[in-house]
Design an enzyme around this catalytic site. Structure first.
Site, PDB file in Angstrom:
ATOM      1  N   ALA A  56      -8.858   5.297 -21.756  1.00 15.03           N
ATOM      2  CA  ALA A  56      -7.645   5.726 -22.455  1.00 15.03           C
ATOM      3  C   ALA A  56      -7.559   5.237 -23.894  1.00 15.03           C
ATOM      4  O   ALA A  56      -6.713   5.712 -24.648  1.00 15.03           O
ATOM      5  CB  ALA A  56      -6.409   5.251 -21.689  1.00 15.03           C
ATOM      6  N   GLY A  57      -8.401   4.300 -24.281  1.00 16.97           N
ATOM      7  CA  GLY A  57      -8.288   3.703 -25.606  1.00 16.97           C
ATOM      8  C   GLY A  57      -8.543   4.687 -26.734  1.00 16.97           C
ATOM      9  O   GLY A  57      -9.291   5.659 -26.580  1.00 16.97           O
ATOM     10  N   ARG A 101     -12.105   1.972 -34.214  1.00 22.53           N
ATOM     11  CA  ARG A 101     -13.259   1.488 -34.987  1.00 22.53           C
ATOM     12  C   ARG A 101     -14.402   2.496 -35.052  1.00 22.53           C
ATOM     13  O   ARG A 101     -15.310   2.343 -35.861  1.00 22.53           O
ATOM     14  CB  ARG A 101     -13.748   0.158 -34.389  1.00 22.53           C
ATOM     15  CG  ARG A 101     -12.870  -1.029 -34.782  1.00 22.53           C
ATOM     16  CD  ARG A 101     -13.390  -2.321 -34.198  1.00 22.53           C
ATOM     17  NE  ARG A 101     -13.024  -2.457 -32.793  1.00 22.53           N
ATOM     18  CZ  ARG A 101     -13.447  -3.431 -32.004  1.00 22.53           C
ATOM     19  NH1 ARG A 101     -14.272  -4.350 -32.469  1.00 22.53           N
ATOM     20  NH2 ARG A 101     -13.064  -3.487 -30.735  1.00 22.53           N
TER      21      ARG A 101
END
Length: 462
Positions: free
Chosen positions: A10-11, A15
């Site tokens: 889900a992140g 980056r």
């Protein structure tokens, strides 16, 4: 035993600095999360739930029906992510494997080993661990005298003795399913991040008198998680090395593994030689006793036993036994070559079938064509298949000979054994054993070249 799986995906992956969701970035030809799903399948995990959030639709599209999906609307930590799968799995009895979607190097072997230890020990939870020569920056695994895991200590909280520990958390777990969700209900977010951590269940299990085991993987690379493009490139390198090693051990010669790029899922037969600079992508199948490369790019194609492909590009093509391709050939989608075919330098073929023993030796284009057996297509031959609106078919029957610099204006059929004279532009069908010539008769003017040069020189000097 009922074995289930939860994949945390889900992140946002800030980056990565990409429009593409982090777990969908490919490693050796597959999205990272697909490698994880493959490992779970191979290890015997049945029902799988992928926890999605950012980019949920893209993840669903990539994995389709291979998993169920649970939505984490707010990213409140790993413990919270697992809890959103509770409506789907919470009432089940059995074991649940929890893994991260950004760990493409995780193997079925280690998942199976972790599950076996979990069953044999009767633990409430079992962690996959790895030993690093330099674990700087990583949390340490602290084991008790009986070998069970007591806690995971983050490096900033380590004592001097704990800093010397080389074993770290590899980021994969298996739990008694009911005990997992019971413990997660008690996890608090009283930390600086305000998040619910999955690893907090270890302490809760210990407090309840349950044991927690650790399965030490033999390959520390499995703990490698991808958070940015640097790590993505490293994961690609590590997996490529693993893939190449597997082919080498299975009887394939790879002349220079460092310059050979083979996707996961590619199959290669024994005694095939892969030369430097070669890329094998997608669902490519290479037979035995082949010579591939140097500097060939083959995508989703089949190359049969004994064939050779040199300095060429193949995309969704089929190459028959003992057929040679290249150098510098381009086989586009829909190309099917029979056995003992020769495709030479600077030949392009598209949506065409070329049957056994035929030759297209150099500098030709064959598109939307059916070419029979033992046909010779000369240098510079063009199948003129497109009129600006539609594509048309060229048929060249067995044993026909098409001379150099011939244009075949489709739709057209060249009959069996027919002979097309070099330099012709053919607009009508040629019958069996007929000869066709379509060019102006040559005119030669004796001595006129000298007159022409004088005229041109005088014009230039004006």
């Amino acid at each position: 035993m009922n074995i289930m799986g939860i994949v945390l995906a889900a992140g946002l992956g800030k980056r990565m600095k990409s429009k593409l969701h982090k777990v969908l970035h490919p490693v050796c030809g597959k999205p990272m999360v697909e490698h994880v799903i493959d490992a779970l399948d191979e290890a015997g995990v049945g029902r799988k739930v992928v926890v999605v959030g950012h980019g949920a639709d893209a993840v669903r599209s990539a994995l389709g029906g291979r998993a169920e999906y649970a939505m984490q609307e707010q990213q409140l930590g790993t413990g919270h992510a697992v809890r959103v799968a509770e409506p789907l799995l919470g009432a089940e009895d059995g074991v649940t494997v929890v893994v991260y979607g950004d760990t493409p190097l995780l193997t079925a072997r280690s998942i199976a080993g972790m599950l076996a230890l979990h069953r044999e020990s009767g633990a409430a939870g079992t962690l996959l661990t790895a030993a690093f020569a330099d674990p700087t920056g990583l949390g340490r695994i602290v084991r008790g005298a009986d070998g069970t895991i007591e806690r995971i200590v983050e490096e900033k909280d380590c004592s001097a003795a704990e800093r010397e520990i080389k074993e770290i958390n590899a980021g994969a777990y298996c739990f008694d399913n009911r005990k997992l969700f019971e413990a997660l209900a008690k996890v608090k977010n009283d930390n600086t991040q305000g998040e619910y951590y999955l690893t907090d269940v270890i302490g809760l299990f210990r407090e309840a008198g349950d044991s927690v085991q650790g399965y030490l993987t033999s390959d520390a690379d499995e703990a490698f998680g991808v958070n940015d493009r640097v790590a993505l490139a490293e994961a690609e390198r590590l997996m490529r090395s693993r893939i190449n090693r597997s082919h080498l051990l299975n009887g394939v010669t790879i002349v220079d593994p460092a310059s050979t790029y083979i996707d996961a899922g590619v199959t290669i037969g024994v005694d095939t030689v892969i030369h430097p600079g070669t890329t094998l992508r997608g669902a490519t199948q290479i037979g035995s006793d082949c010579a591939i490369g140097p500097n060939s790019d083959i995508h989703a194609s089949t190359v049969s036993d004994g064939a050779a492909v040199k300095h060429s590009v193949l995309d969704k093509a089929v190459v028959g036994p003992r057929t040679t391709v290249g150098p510098f050939a381009n086989l586009r989608p829909g190309t099917r070559l029979g056995s003992d075919v020769k495709i030479g330098d600077f030949v392009e073929i598209k949506s065409s079938t070329i049957d056994d023993g035929s030759k297209v030796s150099h500098l030709a284009y064959v598109g939307d064509a059916r070419v029979g057996k033992d046909v010779n297509i000369g240098c510079g031959v063009i199948t003129v298949n497109y009129d600006g609106f539609s594509k048309f078919e060229t048929v060249i029957e067995d044993e026909a000979f098409v001379g150099s610099n011939v244009n075949l204006i489709a739709p057209i059929r060249i009959g069996k054994g027919a002979f097309v004279v070099a330099g012709s532009t053919i607009t009508q069908d040629v019958g069996e054993d007929d000869m066709a010539i379509a060019r102006d008769r040559q005119t030669t003017k004796k001595g006129y070249a000298k007159t022409l040069r004088a005229r041109l020189k005088a014009k230039k000097n004006r």
